[in-house]
Design an enzyme around this catalytic site. Structure first.
Site, PDB file in Angstrom:
ATOM      1  N   HIS A  71       0.896  -1.084  -0.084  1.00  0.00           N
ATOM      2  CA  HIS A  71      -0.052  -0.014  -0.186  1.00  0.00           C
ATOM      3  C   HIS A  71       0.948   1.139  -0.034  1.00  0.00           C
ATOM      4  O   HIS A  71       2.154   1.052   0.359  1.00  0.00           O
ATOM      5  CB  HIS A  71      -0.961   0.023   1.316  1.00  0.00           C
ATOM      6  CG  HIS A  71      -0.202   0.175   2.383  1.00  0.00           C
ATOM      7  ND1 HIS A  71       0.571  -0.902   2.961  1.00  0.00           N
ATOM      8  CD2 HIS A  71       0.277   1.374   3.313  1.00  0.00           C
ATOM      9  CE1 HIS A  71       1.197  -0.567   4.286  1.00  0.00           C
ATOM     10  NE2 HIS A  71       1.156   0.865   4.338  1.00  0.00           N
ATOM     11  N   ALA A 121      20.268  -9.937  -2.795  1.00  0.00           N
ATOM     12  CA  ALA A 121      20.257  -9.121  -1.496  1.00  0.00           C
ATOM     13  C   ALA A 121      20.107  -7.613  -1.856  1.00  0.00           C
ATOM     14  O   ALA A 121      20.555  -7.237  -2.549  1.00  0.00           O
ATOM     15  CB  ALA A 121      21.301  -9.110  -0.417  1.00  0.00           C
ATOM     16  N   THR A 126       9.865  -4.038  -8.393  1.00  0.00           N
ATOM     17  CA  THR A 126       8.919  -2.893  -8.915  1.00  0.00           C
ATOM     18  C   THR A 126       7.851  -3.416  -9.900  1.00  0.00           C
ATOM     19  O   THR A 126       7.019  -2.770 -10.166  1.00  0.00           O
ATOM     20  CB  THR A 126       9.621  -1.600  -9.221  1.00  0.00           C
ATOM     21  OG1 THR A 126      10.385  -2.138 -10.434  1.00  0.00           O
ATOM     22  CG2 THR A 126      10.665  -1.023  -8.127  1.00  0.00           C
ATOM     23  N   LYS A 127       8.292  -4.630 -10.287  1.00  0.00           N
ATOM     24  CA  LYS A 127       7.447  -5.121 -11.501  1.00  0.00           C
ATOM     25  C   LYS A 127       7.524  -6.585 -11.526  1.00  0.00           C
ATOM     26  O   LYS A 127       8.407  -7.244 -10.741  1.00  0.00           O
ATOM     27  CB  LYS A 127       7.755  -4.693 -13.076  1.00  0.00           C
ATOM     28  CG  LYS A 127       9.099  -4.834 -13.283  1.00  0.00           C
ATOM     29  CD  LYS A 127       9.472  -4.307 -14.447  1.00  0.00           C
ATOM     30  CE  LYS A 127      10.845  -4.414 -14.992  1.00  0.00           C
ATOM     31  NZ  LYS A 127      11.262  -3.724 -16.311  1.00  0.00           N
TER      32      LYS A 127
END
Length: 173
Positions: A71, A121, A126-127
Site C-alpha cells: 500500500h 540481497a 517494482t514489477k
C-alpha cells in the site's frame, strides 16, 4: 476501551518468537498471510502491514529484513493539496514456487514473482519477475537464468573450517 487489537497483539507475539521455525509454524497455523504453501521459510520478525494481500506458494525462502509494501499512504499528503480526493492504493503480491528472496529486499505491491527465481540481497522489486530468472539491483534486473545460477552453485565447494575460508578469501586479493 481496547488499547490493542487482536491483530496487533498477534504481530507483537510473532515478533517475540525468537526461533524462526516456531515463528513459521505459528504464522502458518494462524493464517497470517492470504496463503502460505508447503516448505515456506519466513525469516523476518516483522509481519508486513497487509499480510492478507500476500500469497506464498511452495518452497520459498524469505530471508531477514525483506519488506513487502502492499500500500501507499501518499493519499494522505495528496488530499491536503486542495479539493481533489485521491484514493488509498493497495495491491497484492504473489510469490510462486521455488523462490529465494535475499535480505533487505523490498517488494512493491502489484508484483508477481514467477517460479524458480533468485532475488539478490538489497534488490527492489517494482514489477513482475519472470520465471526461471535471477534478479538483482534497484530496480531489479535479470542477470542470468535460474539454470545458469544452479550450474554455478553446483561447482562451489562447501567449507566449514573458518581458517580455510579466510585463506581462500585472502588468496583472491
Amino acid at each position: 476501551m481496547k488499547i490493542w487489537t487482536k491483530r496487533q497483539l498477534k504481530r507483537i507475539f510473532i515478533y517475540m518468537i525468537i526461533n524462526s521455525d516456531l515463528r513459521n509454524k505459528y504464522i502458518k497455523k494462524h493464517h497470517i498471510f492470504r496463503e502460505m504453501g508447503e516448505n515456506v521459510f519466513f525469516q523476518p520478525r516483522v509481519i508486513p502491514a497487509d499480510p492478507e494481500l500476500i500469497k506464498f506458494h511452495n518452497n520459498i525462502v524469505v530471508t531477514s529484513n525483506v519488506t513487502f509494501v502492499n500500500h501507499d499512504v501518499f493519499d494522505m499528503g495528496l488530499n491536503k493539496l486542495g479539493d481533489e480526493k485521491y484514493p488509498y492504493l493497495q495491491e497484492p503480491i504473489e510469490i510462486m514456487d521455488n523462490v529465494f528472496i535475499g535480505c533487505n529486499t523490498t517488494i512493491l505491491g502489484g508484483v508477481k514473482i514467477g517460479p524458480n527465481v533468485v532475488i539478490g540481497a538489497g534488490s527492489v522489486i517494482t514489477k513482475d519477475v519472470p520465471p526461471n530468472s535471477v534478479v538483482v539491483g534497484n530496480p531489479a534486473k535479470v542477470i542470468e537464468t535460474f539454470d545458469e545460477y544452479l550450474e554455478k552453485r553446483k561447482k562451489k565447494e562447501e567449507i566449514y573450517d573458518i581458517d580455510t575460508l579466510w585463506e581462500r578469501f585472502n588468496s583472491k586479493r
